[in-house]
Write an enzyme that holds these catalytic residues in place. Structure first.
Site, short mmCIF file in Angstrom:
data_model
loop_
_atom_site.label_atom_id
_atom_site.label_comp_id
_atom_site.label_asym_id
_atom_site.label_seq_id
_atom_site.Cartn_x
_atom_site.Cartn_y
_atom_site.Cartn_z
N HIS A 173 0.82 -1.07 -0.03
CA HIS A 173 0.09 -0.03 -0.10
C HIS A 173 0.78 1.14 -0.04
CE1 HIS A 173 -3.41 2.54 1.27
NE2 HIS A 173 -2.52 3.24 1.84
N GLU A 174 1.77 1.28 0.90
CA GLU A 174 2.69 2.51 0.96
C GLU A 174 3.48 2.77 -0.26
OE1 GLU A 174 1.86 4.72 3.10
OE2 GLU A 174 0.51 3.42 4.39
N HIS A 230 1.61 4.54 -2.89
CA HIS A 230 2.08 6.26 -2.72
C HIS A 230 3.27 6.58 -3.12
CE1 HIS A 230 -1.70 7.01 -0.15
NE2 HIS A 230 -1.32 6.00 0.50
N HIS A 271 3.37 6.87 -6.82
CA HIS A 271 2.68 7.98 -7.42
C HIS A 271 3.55 9.29 -7.18
CE1 HIS A 271 -1.58 10.21 -7.00
NE2 HIS A 271 -1.04 10.37 -7.96
ZN LIG Z 1 -2.40 5.22 2.34
#
Ligand SMILES: [Zn+2]
Length: 656
Positions: free
Chosen positions: A446-447, A450, A453
């Site tokens: 998940h991290e 980011h 991105h």
């Molecule tokens: Zn998050």
């Protein structure tokens, strides 16, 4: 004394902050000079004699405040990951000053008059110009002098209270920790874990993680110890109840000054949701089915336990039901999840397959702590893309949870490539390899979503770099990246036994997938309860004060029809850092709001052949590389080829 390292750009590769040279006494002078420098730059822009243009106004503002930007970026990263009493003191001192500083820019009348006159034909410039106008109006640029004075006072008080909230919480994670003298009371935890909790005075201290249901509750066999741990968790930092109520009142007053009926209405106006009604319509579709699912699960747990369970029994018996019903034991997976392998052969491997990027550890580049690792990220054609900094371990000086932050923002304006970091809170074993839980593996992916991105950002201006998108959009790319955790080709590559190198047995994976469906009711209810609690606090109108915050909390959950004594909110008011110490006030709904886009995108990847370079390049080109430089829902449509619907989300959560 050597020059303050914040005064000039770092000369390390990618302008990585020179952590080895930074000392606590550098921060305050750097903040001071940084704010003064930016105010002088802003004054020069505001008092310009040339007609206002995009270049001499907006681009000039983007160029301003470099010292302050470098200082604040490093300082707040350290304050979150490696805080000390000294850092906490500086934070207390500097937070209200920074609020005053930002108000001094946004409430500068001459500057605002010039911004209003700027026009441009260029699409990226025009999007940024609108953002600036919206920022200024939302910060009170159009208010009268006395109203602006009140606004300044409110902002400053809110910033001081927010720092107080977060600092009490950091202290509570150890001050309210579960302390036992007899290790037998920790029966159920594995031995390495117990050993890692032992202190020099012979006691064992289990620190609190930031949410209600502490992970230990799933394993501790002693029911009374579970009760104690749970009560410590829900009762921590009790002084924060009052701080929270105060903050909610001040936020309501500020919203009214700015022309909104509530802080929630003010907050969603510049999000993709746009209105309070849109958020409530979505939440309304989820509450009933989620509570029904949770009640069904509660019955199964009571049957398993043979008695009426209490909230501190839920994780324990849900683990038991998973074992009985699905023959699944979560701890059986951990030997296959060794930290380094999970990253190198899992998280990085998936990114290489999708986007062609590769990773090389740069042991010549250091962080602020020996446990921090720096990786250089190269693009598919071998060109330099950026740095990825990883800080995986929990420590007493780190706040709870997991997050991504930028150390350097990508922008063509400054010719800077991104330096992004991920923080996790994995317990460091006293010795031997670090074995992760399935949830921790999920968090790592998940991290890293980011991080991608941030790393793939290809924009001109720092204001819209990487993850600078609306809060109710920012979780979407990171949630999509979770789909690769159990993707067969990825899993087979990283999930190998840390001693034998044997791949994880296929049946264990199948069992995991089957067992995952159980407990979705709990997960959805604890999340929705937190969301609706956040929402209730921030729908208060100006002048509505809350004398008894705990009663308010109970009433809010009742009114939202999410009150279920066995499943409390994921965060109660007193430790809801997202909304009182982070940027998520009236924004905790964002996770499920983003999940609509996530579920749609996962479906798209599956329809188009999954883990392929072509799919990755499409997602990167249309979405990840755009940062906040275009309308986010347009970027989504360009990627998906249609508007998002809620169907895939309901199916995934077992709510359809
Ligand atoms: Zn998050």
């Amino acid at each position: 004394m050597a020059e303050n390292p914040f005064f000039a750009p770092s000369d390390l590769p990618y302008e990585l902050p020179p952590f080895a040279d930074i000392r606590e006494e550098h921060y305050l002078p750097a903040f001071e000079r940084g704010m003064a420098e930016q105010l002088a730059e802003v004054d020069a822009i505001a008092s310009g004699t040339e007609p206002p243009t995009f270049a001499n106004t907006i681009a000039a503002l983007e160029r301003s405040g470099r010292i302050l930007d470098r200082t604040a970026t490093v300082f707040f990263s350290i304050a979150a990951s490696n805080s000390t009493d000294g850092i906490m003191e500086i934070e207390k001192e500097v937070s209200p000053q920074l609020t005053r500083h930002s108000d001094a820019i946004r409430l500068n009348r001459a500057l605002w008059a010039r911004i209003k006159q700027v026009s441009t034909e260029d699409a990226e410039e025009s999007w940024l110009l609108e953002k600036y106008r919206d920022d200024f109006v939302r910060a009170g640029a159009d208010l009268s002098e006395p109203e602006q004075d009140r606004l300044r006072a409110l902002n400053e008080e809110l910033s001081t209270l927010s720092t107080a909230f977060s600092q009490s919480l950091l202290k509570a994670s150890t001050e309210s920790a579960l302390v036992v003298t007899d290790p037998k009371e920790l029966d159920g935890l594995d031995e390495a874990k117990i050993e890692s909790l032992r202190k020099d005075d012979g006691t064992y201290v289990l620190p609190l993680l930031n949410f209600t249901a502490q992970p230990g509750l799933a394993q501790l066999t002693d029911r009374d110890v579970r009760r104690r741990l749970y009560e410590l968790s829900v009762g921590r930092a009790p002084g924060n109840f009052g701080v929270a109520a105060k903050m909610a009142g001040l936020r309501a007053e500020r919203a009214a000054l700015l022309g909104f009926p509530s802080h929630a209405a003010y907050t969603v106006a510049n999000q993709t949701a746009k209105t309070v009604e849109a958020v409530e319509e979505m939440l309304g579709q989820l509450v009933g089915p989620a509570v029904r699912n949770a009640k069904k699960e509660a019955e199964a747990l009571a049957e398993q336990a043979g008695f009426a369970i209490e909230p501190w029994d839920w994780p324990y018996y849900s683990e038991k039901v998973r074992q009985a019903r699905y023959d699944f034991d979560g701890s059986a997976m951990r030997p296959y999840f060794e930290l380094n392998r999970v990253y190198r052969d899992g998280v990085f491997f998936a990114a290489t397959k999708l986007y062609g990027v590769t990773f090389a550890e740069r042991s010549d580049l250091g962080g602020y702590h020996p446990d921090v690792t720096v990786f250089e990220v190269l693009d598919g054609d071998g060109s330099r893309l950026g740095l990825f900094v990883l800080d995986p371990y929990a420590r007493a000086t780190k706040r709870g949870g997991a997050w991504m932050n930028n150390l350097v923002d990508q922008s063509f304006l400054f010719g800077l490539r991104p330096v992004v970091m991920n923080n996790l809170n994995v317990t460091k074993p006293a010795s031997g390899p670090t074995l992760l839980t399935y949830e921790e593996v999920n968090t790592a992916f998940h991290e890293f979503g980011h991080a991608l991105h941030g790393l793939f950002s290809q924009v001109r201006f720092p204001r819209v770099s990487g993850t600078s998108v609306p809060r109710d959009f920012v979780e979407y790319p990171s949630q999509v990246n979770e789909m690769w955790v159990t993707w067969p080709e990825v899993l087979a590559n990283y999930a190998k036994h840390h001693e034998t190198g044997e791949p994880m047995p296929a049946e264990l994976v199948e069992k995991l997938k089957a067992a995952e469906k159980f407990n979705q009711g709990f997960k959805t209810v604890e999340y929705l309860a937190a969301t609706l609690l956040d929402w209730s606090w921030h729908k208060l109108a100006a002048g509505e004060s809350v004398a008894d915050p705990e009663a308010f909390e109970a009433g809010a959950l009742e009114a939202a029809q999410i009150a279920f004594p066995l499943v409390r909110p994921r965060y109660r008011t007193n430790y809801f850092a997202h909304i009182y110490a982070g940027g998520y006030s009236a924004g905790y709904y964002s996770y499920i709001w983003s999940e609509v886009l996530d579920a749609e995108s996962v479906e798209w990847f599956k329809e188009n052949g999954g883990l392929t370079r072509a799919n990755g390049d499409h997602f990167r080109g249309e979405l990840l590389s755009r940062g906040g430089s275009i309308d986010p829902l347009t970027a989504f449509r360009n990627f998906r080829g249609r508007e998002a619907g809620i169907g895939p989300l309901l199916a995934r959560r077992g709510l359809s």
